[in-house]
Design a protein around this motif. Structure first.
Motif, PDB file in Angstrom:
ATOM      1  N   LYS A 213      -0.491  -4.514  -1.579  1.00  0.00           N
ATOM      2  CA  LYS A 213       0.402  -3.389  -1.354  1.00  0.00           C
ATOM      3  C   LYS A 213      -0.344  -2.055  -1.361  1.00  0.00           C
ATOM      4  O   LYS A 213       0.180  -1.056  -0.870  1.00  0.00           O
ATOM      5  N   THR A 214      -1.560  -2.051  -1.927  1.00  0.00           N
ATOM      6  CA  THR A 214      -2.299  -0.799  -2.063  1.00  0.00           C
ATOM      7  C   THR A 214      -3.725  -0.932  -1.543  1.00  0.00           C
ATOM      8  O   THR A 214      -4.287  -2.040  -1.481  1.00  0.00           O
ATOM      9  N   TRP A 215      -4.311   0.220  -1.225  1.00  0.00           N
ATOM     10  CA  TRP A 215      -5.712   0.236  -0.807  1.00  0.00           C
ATOM     11  C   TRP A 215      -6.639  -0.101  -1.969  1.00  0.00           C
ATOM     12  O   TRP A 215      -7.734  -0.616  -1.755  1.00  0.00           O
ATOM     13  N   ASP A 216      -6.231   0.188  -3.189  1.00  0.00           N
ATOM     14  CA  ASP A 216      -7.064  -0.174  -4.343  1.00  0.00           C
ATOM     15  C   ASP A 216      -7.291  -1.683  -4.398  1.00  0.00           C
ATOM     16  O   ASP A 216      -8.393  -2.142  -4.747  1.00  0.00           O
TER      17      ASP A 216
ATOM     18  N   GLN B 218      -0.887   7.331   4.795  1.00  0.00           N
ATOM     19  CA  GLN B 218      -0.629   6.443   3.661  1.00  0.00           C
ATOM     20  C   GLN B 218      -1.103   7.054   2.342  1.00  0.00           C
ATOM     21  O   GLN B 218      -0.720   6.589   1.270  1.00  0.00           O
TER      22      GLN B 218
ATOM     23  N   SER C 170      -0.445   1.330   0.760  1.00  0.00           N
ATOM     24  CA  SER C 170      -0.209   2.623   0.131  1.00  0.00           C
ATOM     25  C   SER C 170      -1.485   3.116  -0.545  1.00  0.00           C
ATOM     26  O   SER C 170      -2.221   2.348  -1.144  1.00  0.00           O
ATOM     27  N   ASN C 171      -1.709   4.421  -0.400  1.00  0.00           N
ATOM     28  CA  ASN C 171      -2.770   5.069  -1.161  1.00  0.00           C
ATOM     29  C   ASN C 171      -2.188   6.320  -1.819  1.00  0.00           C
ATOM     30  O   ASN C 171      -2.813   7.364  -1.888  1.00  0.00           O
TER      31      ASN C 171
ATOM     32  N   GLN D  97       4.224   5.524  -0.190  1.00  0.00           N
ATOM     33  CA  GLN D  97       4.733   4.212   0.169  1.00  0.00           C
ATOM     34  C   GLN D  97       5.317   4.210   1.579  1.00  0.00           C
ATOM     35  O   GLN D  97       5.863   5.199   2.050  1.00  0.00           O
TER      36      GLN D  97
END
Length: 416
Positions: free
Chosen positions: A167-170, A207, A294-295, A298
């Motif tokens: 769900k996230t770039w992390d 994002q 997401s970064n 959302q």
């Protein structure tokens, strides 16, 4: 009467002739001319059949209006359209996408169509409306919506123990060293200076909660903390081997490049046609679609509406708007989506019963067409080399964005 215009001087002459324009049809009827472009390039007969049916349906309901749909070639589209609208002898209606609107709206070659939708504005997808709007006015009556989403190679991700879409770039960043150690590329990305940024840096920027332009459009805003945060993601992936050096200068091709060969984990902006191609190459069970990454912000992905613009020189704008209401009605939009494989721009119109399109359906409200600004194409050309320089390590992300912003703001000041 549906007419197919071919390229060359003959087509240009026909397009600019008074006979090709709206106005009286010579039998007391009003005449509306639409320049349409092939929505299906694989089978031209599909275009002919669909628009012939639209003509017949509209004229049956409106016997006092004669509609002529002229299917134009995509080749030299910009040049022909600019000449036609400037002459005042072009079409009454023409298919456009958002970034074409500012140049013609600013020269008053187009008129707003806020009062010409075939249904309530709130029934249209938010991205279809925002992408069709310039300076607070609706200039396109949306006909279709495109969509992109992150697509993943499940077989590659299984090598590092990942089974669900992130769900996230992390989360993606945490994959990079593991994938690189196993000889896989993390992100399908090109930094070629002639490539569009909409599905690459700009998408990561949006994002991250950033913008390309300031709200008033008079300056750029990508050299913000959000813009730097977005670029750092790409730089970090590159430094750890997640983007190969060859893709800094080569145009990406999702159908034949590293992604297609099964050596890449992720493409952040995969369209339905390309996803279907990957399913053929890898097997449908190895392809996974995920939500927009997401970064910090959302639910943002890239998707364009296509719509009909109304020329200011239209001989009978009332008749043309009546046709716009008809083609943006539920029945025609449903037929268009089914015939050409596009998403409908209206929420109440069902998505075609296609298994891939159904995977995208829950995210249609997240599609963003970008920021409509007269110099948007030129600004993209200014920024691209600086993005490339940051990835190469020739500049820090902050310096690259500040340098690009200085050039871009000078460009905007010159062009007004």
């Amino acid at each position: 009467m549906l007419r197919r215009l071919v390229g060359g001087l003959a087509a240009a002459a026909l397009a600019l002739s008074a006979a090709g324009c709206g106005g009286s049809a010579g039998d007391g009827k009003q005449s509306v001319t639409l320049w349409m472009y092939p929505l299906s390039t694989n089978d031209q007969s599909v275009n002919q059949t669909f628009w012939s049916g639209v003509e017949q349906g509209f004229e049956k309901a409106h016997p006092d209006i004669d509609v002529k749909v002229e299917i134009q070639p995509w080749e030299n589209r910009e040049e022909k359209l600019t000449t036609a609208l400037a002459s005042g002898k072009g079409p009454d209606l023409v298919l456009m996408i958002p970034d074409q609107v500012p140049q013609f709206a600013r020269t008053r070659s187009l008129q707003p169509v806020d009062d010409a939708l075939g249904g309530p504005r709130e029934d249209f997808q938010p991205g279809a409306i925002s992408g069709s709007t310039y300076e607070g006015k609706l200039y396109l009556a949306p006909l279709y919506q495109t969509a992109t989403l992150p697509a993943y190679n499940k077989k590659v991700l299984a090598e590092i123990g990942v089974t669900e879409a992130p769900k996230t770039w992390d989360e993606v960043l945490s994959w990079v060293p593991k994938l690189s150690a196993k000889g896989y590329q993390t992100l399908d990305y090109t930094a070629a200076t002639d490539a569009s940024l909409n599905g690459s840096y700009y998408l990561t920027l949006w994002q991250s909660g950033g913008r390309v332009f300031a709200p008033d459009g008079k300056s750029v805003a990508f050299n913000s903390p959000e813009g730097e945060k977005a670029l750092k993601i790409l730089v970090d992936i590159y430094k750890q081997g997640g983007i190969p050096k060859s893709q800094l200068t080569a145009q990406g091709d999702a159908s034949t490049g590293p992604m297609a060969k099964g050596k890449v984990a992720l493409n952040n902006a995969m369209s339905v046609p390309f996803l279907k191609n990957l399913q053929k190459l890898w097997g449908a069970d190895n392809v996974m679609v995920g939500p927009p990454l997401s970064n910090g912000k959302q639910g943002v992905s890239f998707g364009l509406p296509g719509g009909l613009a109304l020329a200011s020189a239209a001989k009978d704008p009332k008749a043309a708007k009546e046709f716009l209401r008809y083609v943006t009605g539920s029945e025609v939009l449903a037929g268009l989506s089914k015939a050409f494989g596009y998403f409908p721009p209206r929420k109440s119109v069902p998505v075609p019963d296609d298994p891939v399109m159904k995977q995208y359906e829950p995210y249609l409200s997240t599609m963003f067409a970008g920021e409509v600004q007269p110099a948007s194409r030129q600004v993209m050309s200014v920024l691209a080399p600086h993005i490339q320089a940051a990835l190469k390590g020739d500049k820090s992300p902050r310096q690259a964005l500040d340098d690009a912003a200085k050039e871009a703001n000078e460009l905007i000041a010159r062009t007004g």
